[in-house]
Design a protein around this motif. Structure first.
Motif, PDB file in Angstrom:
ATOM      1  N   LEU A  52       0.827  -1.208   0.000  1.00 54.49           N
ATOM      2  CA  LEU A  52       0.000   0.000   0.000  1.00 54.49           C
ATOM      3  C   LEU A  52       0.864   1.262   0.000  1.00 54.49           C
ATOM      4  O   LEU A  52       0.577   2.227  -0.713  1.00 54.49           O
ATOM      5  CB  LEU A  52      -0.939  -0.001   1.209  1.00 54.49           C
ATOM      6  N   ARG A  53       1.927   1.256   0.792  1.00 53.03           N
ATOM      7  CA  ARG A  53       2.837   2.401   0.830  1.00 53.03           C
ATOM      8  C   ARG A  53       3.470   2.618  -0.544  1.00 53.03           C
ATOM      9  O   ARG A  53       3.489   3.733  -1.070  1.00 53.03           O
ATOM     10  CB  ARG A  53       3.929   2.170   1.880  1.00 53.03           C
ATOM     11  N   ASP A  54       3.973   1.536  -1.131  1.00 53.22           N
ATOM     12  CA  ASP A  54       4.620   1.651  -2.438  1.00 53.22           C
ATOM     13  C   ASP A  54       3.623   2.080  -3.510  1.00 53.22           C
ATOM     14  O   ASP A  54       3.957   2.867  -4.397  1.00 53.22           O
ATOM     15  CB  ASP A  54       5.277   0.324  -2.821  1.00 53.22           C
ATOM     16  N   SER A  55       2.400   1.571  -3.425  1.00 49.91           N
ATOM     17  CA  SER A  55       1.364   1.948  -4.393  1.00 49.91           C
ATOM     18  C   SER A  55       1.029   3.425  -4.270  1.00 49.91           C
ATOM     19  O   SER A  55       0.836   4.115  -5.274  1.00 49.91           O
ATOM     20  CB  SER A  55       0.098   1.120  -4.179  1.00 49.91           C
ATOM     21  N   ALA A  56       0.968   3.908  -3.034  1.00 46.36           N
ATOM     22  CA  ALA A  56       0.668   5.323  -2.812  1.00 46.36           C
ATOM     23  C   ALA A  56       1.782   6.199  -3.376  1.00 46.36           C
ATOM     24  O   ALA A  56       1.523   7.235  -3.992  1.00 46.36           O
ATOM     25  CB  ALA A  56       0.471   5.602  -1.325  1.00 46.36           C
ATOM     26  N   VAL A  57       3.024   5.783  -3.190  1.00 49.30           N
ATOM     27  CA  VAL A  57       4.163   6.542  -3.724  1.00 49.30           C
ATOM     28  C   VAL A  57       4.108   6.545  -5.252  1.00 49.30           C
ATOM     29  O   VAL A  57       4.294   7.591  -5.886  1.00 49.30           O
ATOM     30  CB  VAL A  57       5.502   5.950  -3.218  1.00 49.30           C
ATOM     31  N   LYS A  58       3.838   5.382  -5.843  1.00 47.64           N
ATOM     32  CA  LYS A  58       3.750   5.301  -7.306  1.00 47.64           C
ATOM     33  C   LYS A  58       2.618   6.168  -7.824  1.00 47.64           C
ATOM     34  O   LYS A  58       2.765   6.887  -8.811  1.00 47.64           O
ATOM     35  CB  LYS A  58       3.528   3.857  -7.752  1.00 47.64           C
ATOM     36  N   LYS A  59       1.462   6.110  -7.158  1.00 46.92           N
ATOM     37  CA  LYS A  59       0.314   6.903  -7.591  1.00 46.92           C
ATOM     38  C   LYS A  59       0.632   8.389  -7.496  1.00 46.92           C
ATOM     39  O   LYS A  59       0.328   9.157  -8.405  1.00 46.92           O
ATOM     40  CB  LYS A  59      -0.925   6.585  -6.765  1.00 46.92           C
ATOM     41  N   LYS A  60       1.277   8.789  -6.399  1.00 47.57           N
ATOM     42  CA  LYS A  60       1.624  10.196  -6.228  1.00 47.57           C
ATOM     43  C   LYS A  60       2.556  10.644  -7.350  1.00 47.57           C
ATOM     44  O   LYS A  60       2.378  11.710  -7.930  1.00 47.57           O
ATOM     45  CB  LYS A  60       2.289  10.423  -4.867  1.00 47.57           C
ATOM     46  N   ARG A  61       3.557   9.829  -7.671  1.00 40.05           N
ATOM     47  CA  ARG A  61       4.501  10.187  -8.735  1.00 40.05           C
ATOM     48  C   ARG A  61       3.808  10.226 -10.095  1.00 40.05           C
ATOM     49  O   ARG A  61       4.055  11.126 -10.896  1.00 40.05           O
ATOM     50  CB  ARG A  61       5.683   9.207  -8.757  1.00 40.05           C
ATOM     51  N   LEU A  62       2.908   9.265 -10.346  1.00 39.99           N
ATOM     52  CA  LEU A  62       2.164   9.281 -11.610  1.00 39.99           C
ATOM     53  C   LEU A  62       1.283  10.520 -11.712  1.00 39.99           C
ATOM     54  O   LEU A  62       1.179  11.128 -12.781  1.00 39.99           O
ATOM     55  CB  LEU A  62       1.307   8.010 -11.744  1.00 39.99           C
ATOM     56  N   ASP A  63       0.665  10.908 -10.591  1.00 37.26           N
ATOM     57  CA  ASP A  63      -0.143  12.133 -10.585  1.00 37.26           C
ATOM     58  C   ASP A  63       0.721  13.351 -10.882  1.00 37.26           C
ATOM     59  O   ASP A  63       0.320  14.238 -11.633  1.00 37.26           O
ATOM     60  CB  ASP A  63      -0.854  12.303  -9.233  1.00 37.26           C
ATOM     61  N   GLU A  64       1.927  13.390 -10.292  1.00 34.21           N
ATOM     62  CA  GLU A  64       2.843  14.510 -10.543  1.00 34.21           C
ATOM     63  C   GLU A  64       3.244  14.552 -12.014  1.00 34.21           C
ATOM     64  O   GLU A  64       3.272  15.624 -12.623  1.00 34.21           O
ATOM     65  CB  GLU A  64       4.094  14.379  -9.668  1.00 34.21           C
ATOM     66  N   ILE A  65       3.542  13.394 -12.571  1.00 32.68           N
ATOM     67  CA  ILE A  65       3.932  13.331 -13.988  1.00 32.68           C
ATOM     68  C   ILE A  65       2.779  13.778 -14.869  1.00 32.68           C
ATOM     69  O   ILE A  65       2.972  14.517 -15.837  1.00 32.68           O
ATOM     70  CB  ILE A  65       4.403  11.908 -14.364  1.00 32.68           C
ATOM     71  N   GLN A  66       1.570  13.344 -14.520  1.00 30.44           N
ATOM     72  CA  GLN A  66       0.401  13.737 -15.306  1.00 30.44           C
ATOM     73  C   GLN A  66       0.192  15.247 -15.232  1.00 30.44           C
ATOM     74  O   GLN A  66      -0.092  15.887 -16.243  1.00 30.44           O
ATOM     75  CB  GLN A  66      -0.841  13.009 -14.804  1.00 30.44           C
ATOM     76  N   GLU A  98       2.520  17.494 -14.717  1.00 39.55           N
ATOM     77  CA  GLU A  98       3.594  18.103 -15.505  1.00 39.55           C
ATOM     78  C   GLU A  98       3.278  18.008 -16.995  1.00 39.55           C
ATOM     79  O   GLU A  98       3.515  18.953 -17.751  1.00 39.55           O
ATOM     80  CB  GLU A  98       4.927  17.414 -15.209  1.00 39.55           C
ATOM     81  N   THR A  99       2.726  16.872 -17.417  1.00 40.24           N
ATOM     82  CA  THR A  99       2.390  16.672 -18.826  1.00 40.24           C
ATOM     83  C   THR A  99       1.280  17.623 -19.250  1.00 40.24           C
ATOM     84  O   THR A  99       1.359  18.236 -20.315  1.00 40.24           O
ATOM     85  CB  THR A  99       1.960  15.212 -19.074  1.00 40.24           C
ATOM     86  N   VAL A 100       0.251  17.765 -18.404  1.00 36.43           N
ATOM     87  CA  VAL A 100      -0.847  18.670 -18.716  1.00 36.43           C
ATOM     88  C   VAL A 100      -0.319  20.096 -18.816  1.00 36.43           C
ATOM     89  O   VAL A 100      -0.665  20.840 -19.737  1.00 36.43           O
ATOM     90  CB  VAL A 100      -1.965  18.568 -17.654  1.00 36.43           C
ATOM     91  N   GLU A 101       0.544  20.482 -17.870  1.00 32.73           N
ATOM     92  CA  GLU A 101       1.118  21.825 -17.883  1.00 32.73           C
ATOM     93  C   GLU A 101       1.964  22.031 -19.144  1.00 32.73           C
ATOM     94  O   GLU A 101       1.883  23.065 -19.790  1.00 32.73           O
ATOM     95  CB  GLU A 101       1.969  22.033 -16.631  1.00 32.73           C
ATOM     96  N   PHE A 102       2.761  21.027 -19.508  1.00 29.59           N
ATOM     97  CA  PHE A 102       3.586  21.125 -20.719  1.00 29.59           C
ATOM     98  C   PHE A 102       2.692  21.255 -21.943  1.00 29.59           C
ATOM     99  O   PHE A 102       2.944  22.095 -22.807  1.00 29.59           O
ATOM    100  CB  PHE A 102       4.491  19.903 -20.859  1.00 29.59           C
ATOM    101  N   ASP A 103       1.658  20.419 -22.021  1.00 24.47           N
ATOM    102  CA  ASP A 103       0.747  20.474 -23.171  1.00 24.47           C
ATOM    103  C   ASP A 103       0.069  21.833 -23.268  1.00 24.47           C
ATOM    104  O   ASP A 103      -0.081  22.390 -24.358  1.00 24.47           O
ATOM    105  CB  ASP A 103      -0.310  19.370 -23.089  1.00 24.47           C
TER     106      ASP A 103
END
Length: 177
Positions: A75-89, A91-96
């Motif tokens: 659960l901890r690792d999943s939360a970290v991955k989700k947080k990073r994916l949200d950050e990347i998303q 950043e991508t939206v901002e870049f677009d």
């Protein structure tokens, strides 16, 4: 408690059969996906198989504690991955968004500059941008192919002069996307 000889594959299979379902059910109280729960329980059993000793009378509690800990880690690792994916998303939206704004600015500047071209030159260049070939434009406007080529060359030169070389190149590249 049943005594299992973990050095014996047969005994290990019996132990696996005795606890697997209840451990998966227990893991499901932490993680919502049954496949994830099964993976976690299987990892615990792999660990038990590799250790094969040192469990004593607390073997059952060791299994449940191990499953709980692995679930919490998952659960901890999943939360970290989700947080990073949200950050990347984000950043991508901002870049677009920035990319779209820049493209729109360049396009507006181009339209303004196109409107400053002489009418015949503008018409020929717009037809060219729409994908028409020189001979097709010549037929449509009842002009010679040489006149079309000369007007396109003149339009390009005026656009490069008025827009700057980089803006013009960006414009031409965007037309090919």
């Amino acid at each position: 408690m049943q005594n299992f000889n973990l050095n014996s594959e047969k005994s290990f299979r019996e132990m696996f059969s005795a606890y697997y379902v209840s451990l998966v059910n227990y893991a499901c109280t932490f993680v919502s996906d049954t496949d994830d729960a099964e993976d976690i329980v299987q990892e615990v059993f792999v660990n038990v198989w590799e250790r094969k000793d040192g469990f004593g009378d607390e073997f059952k509690s060791y299994l449940f504690r191990s499953v709980k800990n692995r679930c919490l880690n998952f659960l901890r690792d999943s939360a970290v991955k989700k947080k990073r994916l949200d950050e990347i998303q984000e950043e991508t939206v901002e870049f677009d968004l920035n990319h779209d704004m820049i493209r729109e600015e360049v396009y507006q500047k181009l339209l303004e500059t196109l409107n400053t071209l002489p009418p015949q030159c503008k018409k020929i260049y717009q037809l060219s941008l729409s994908g028409m070939k020189a001979f097709e434009i010549a037929q449509e406007l009842n002009l010679s192919v040489e006149t079309i080529k000369a007007q396109k060359k003149r339009a390009k030169k005026l656009l490069v002069t008025r827009l700057g070389r980089i803006s013009y190149i960006l414009f031409v590249l965007s037309q090919n996307l």
